[in-house]
Design an enzyme around this catalytic site. Structure first.
Site, PDB file in Angstrom:
ATOM      1  N   LYS A 114      70.567   0.088  90.513  1.00  0.00           N
ATOM      2  CA  LYS A 114      69.403  -0.367  89.750  1.00  0.00           C
ATOM      3  C   LYS A 114      69.704  -0.361  88.248  1.00  0.00           C
ATOM      4  O   LYS A 114      69.265  -1.250  87.521  1.00  0.00           O
ATOM      5  CB  LYS A 114      68.179   0.497  90.063  1.00  0.00           C
ATOM      6  CG  LYS A 114      67.612   0.282  91.454  1.00  0.00           C
ATOM      7  CD  LYS A 114      67.114  -1.146  91.682  1.00  0.00           C
ATOM      8  CE  LYS A 114      65.868  -1.439  90.857  1.00  0.00           C
ATOM      9  NZ  LYS A 114      65.338  -2.801  91.143  1.00  0.00           N
TER      10      LYS A 114
ATOM     11  N   TYR B  81      72.127   4.284  94.788  1.00  0.00           N
ATOM     12  CA  TYR B  81      70.893   3.521  94.577  1.00  0.00           C
ATOM     13  C   TYR B  81      70.569   3.406  93.095  1.00  0.00           C
ATOM     14  O   TYR B  81      70.411   2.300  92.563  1.00  0.00           O
ATOM     15  CB  TYR B  81      69.715   4.161  95.320  1.00  0.00           C
ATOM     16  CG  TYR B  81      68.371   3.706  94.782  1.00  0.00           C
ATOM     17  CD1 TYR B  81      68.021   2.353  94.807  1.00  0.00           C
ATOM     18  CD2 TYR B  81      67.472   4.598  94.211  1.00  0.00           C
ATOM     19  CE1 TYR B  81      66.804   1.914  94.284  1.00  0.00           C
ATOM     20  CE2 TYR B  81      66.250   4.170  93.703  1.00  0.00           C
ATOM     21  CZ  TYR B  81      65.927   2.833  93.739  1.00  0.00           C
ATOM     22  OH  TYR B  81      64.741   2.394  93.213  1.00  0.00           O
TER      23      TYR B  81
ATOM     24  N   THR C 149      63.264   1.360  88.272  1.00  0.00           N
ATOM     25  CA  THR C 149      62.892   2.715  88.669  1.00  0.00           C
ATOM     26  C   THR C 149      63.197   3.703  87.557  1.00  0.00           C
ATOM     27  O   THR C 149      64.091   3.484  86.736  1.00  0.00           O
ATOM     28  CB  THR C 149      63.666   3.118  89.941  1.00  0.00           C
ATOM     29  OG1 THR C 149      63.475   4.509  90.215  1.00  0.00           O
ATOM     30  CG2 THR C 149      65.163   2.880  89.768  1.00  0.00           C
ATOM     31  N   ASP C 150      62.488   4.826  87.564  1.00  0.00           N
ATOM     32  CA  ASP C 150      62.803   5.895  86.615  1.00  0.00           C
ATOM     33  C   ASP C 150      64.109   6.609  86.963  1.00  0.00           C
ATOM     34  O   ASP C 150      64.660   7.350  86.149  1.00  0.00           O
ATOM     35  CB  ASP C 150      61.659   6.908  86.522  1.00  0.00           C
ATOM     36  CG  ASP C 150      61.288   7.557  87.849  1.00  0.00           C
ATOM     37  OD1 ASP C 150      61.907   7.228  88.885  1.00  0.00           O
ATOM     38  OD2 ASP C 150      60.361   8.399  87.852  1.00  0.00           O
ATOM     39  N   GLU C 151      64.619   6.369  88.162  1.00  0.00           N
ATOM     40  CA  GLU C 151      65.838   7.069  88.583  1.00  0.00           C
ATOM     41  C   GLU C 151      67.073   6.636  87.796  1.00  0.00           C
ATOM     42  O   GLU C 151      68.098   7.327  87.821  1.00  0.00           O
ATOM     43  CB  GLU C 151      66.058   6.888  90.085  1.00  0.00           C
ATOM     44  CG  GLU C 151      64.956   7.513  90.918  1.00  0.00           C
ATOM     45  CD  GLU C 151      65.274   7.550  92.396  1.00  0.00           C
ATOM     46  OE1 GLU C 151      66.449   7.801  92.744  1.00  0.00           O
ATOM     47  OE2 GLU C 151      64.355   7.337  93.206  1.00  0.00           O
TER      48      GLU C 151
END
Length: 281
Positions: A109, A105, A78-80
């Site tokens: 990741k 979260y 993810t870009d997060e």
């Protein structure tokens, strides 16, 4: 979700933390594409442990098995993991953006990304990674922002928005994301990271306003709630390197047009909205 695909797949109901099961399955395949994750930020704030167990330990079991059986591994991220960007600036995430996760979260990741890179360097894991922007489309879990908003409005309930709704997300249709993952698996360079995005930056308020308009509701049919802890301001993906290197490009990036199809899909579903009344993103 698998209706109509009979005979084209084998479904195994299991847990990616189950080392014996994972090993037995990986031994039979040519490649593993790792989509499995706990992925809802709100849930990670209420109960972080499943995110640590699934996203970190589950990834560990998969890459251990892939090294053992010399199987190609693609890790969907993810870009997060990059944290967030200021509002109102042209900055975007690239493959060189430092990691700066904000939530349980995104930190889980980020941890799994680092495991994949470490196993590639130390144990020869044949891996690639893709970091993608927010997905939308049919069949998405109803806890997610867009389906939740649609289902609540359809039930006559005001959708909730955190803070003032100005937080910005970068949206990509799930079919474009899947095409990008296939391009990485097919043409990607082992050891490389690819960013997948469709340059569809919208504030949360803009997204909800578009859904309200499409569903014939007034613009003020919204409930603003207290912002969540650590809420990232803005995400934006620079996918230019991926587009140039792999020849992939998003084809379904007319966001508002595709959003209408997504609304139609969810309005036709029979969902108990009493379980999905939280805020989003």
């Amino acid at each position: 979700n698998l209706e109509g695909l009979e005979g084209q797949y084998e479904f195994v109901h299991g847990d990616i933390r189950d080392a014996a099961l994972v090993d037995s399955l990986v031994a039979r395949v040519d490649a593993v594409i790792h989509f499995a994750a706990e992925s809802h930020n709100d849930n990670s704030l209420h109960s972080p442990r499943p995110f640590i167990e699934t996203n970190i330990m589950g990834t560990f079991e998969l890459i251990q098995a892939c090294v053992k059986h010399d199987v190609r591994f693609h890790h969907v991220s993810t870009d997060e993991v990059f944290g967030d960007l200021p509002l109102g600036t042209p900055e975007k995430f690239t493959r060189d953006t430092p990691y700066n996760p904000s939530s349980p979260y995104s930190s889980s990741k980020a941890s799994s990304d680092h495991l994949v890179r470490a196993w590639a360097r130390s144990f020869g894991l044949k891996a690639t990674i893709s970091n993608c922007s927010n997905n939308y489309g049919p069949y998405q879990h109803e806890e997610k922002f867009i389906p939740r908003t649609i289902l609540l409005i359809a039930a006559g309930i005001k959708p909730k928005i955190y803070g003032n709704g100005e937080n910005v997300r970068d949206w990509i249709h799930v079919d474009d994301h899947n095409d990008g993952v296939w391009a990485v698996l097919d043409r990607g360079e082992i050891g490389e990271t690819y960013l997948l995005g469709a340059d569809n930056q919208r504030s949360n308020l803009q997204v909800v306003a578009g859904i309200l308009e499409a569903m014939g509701k007034p613009a003020d049919f919204i409930e603003f709630v207290l912002d969540r802890p650590g809420h990232d301001l803005r995400y934006a993906i620079d996918a230019s390197a991926t587009i140039q290197e792999l020849g992939w490009a998003p084809k379904l990036n007319a966001f508002e047009e595709k959003l209408g199809d997504v609304i139609d899909f969810y309005v036709a579903q029979k969902v108990d909205v009493s379980k999905i009344s939280g805020a989003g993103l």
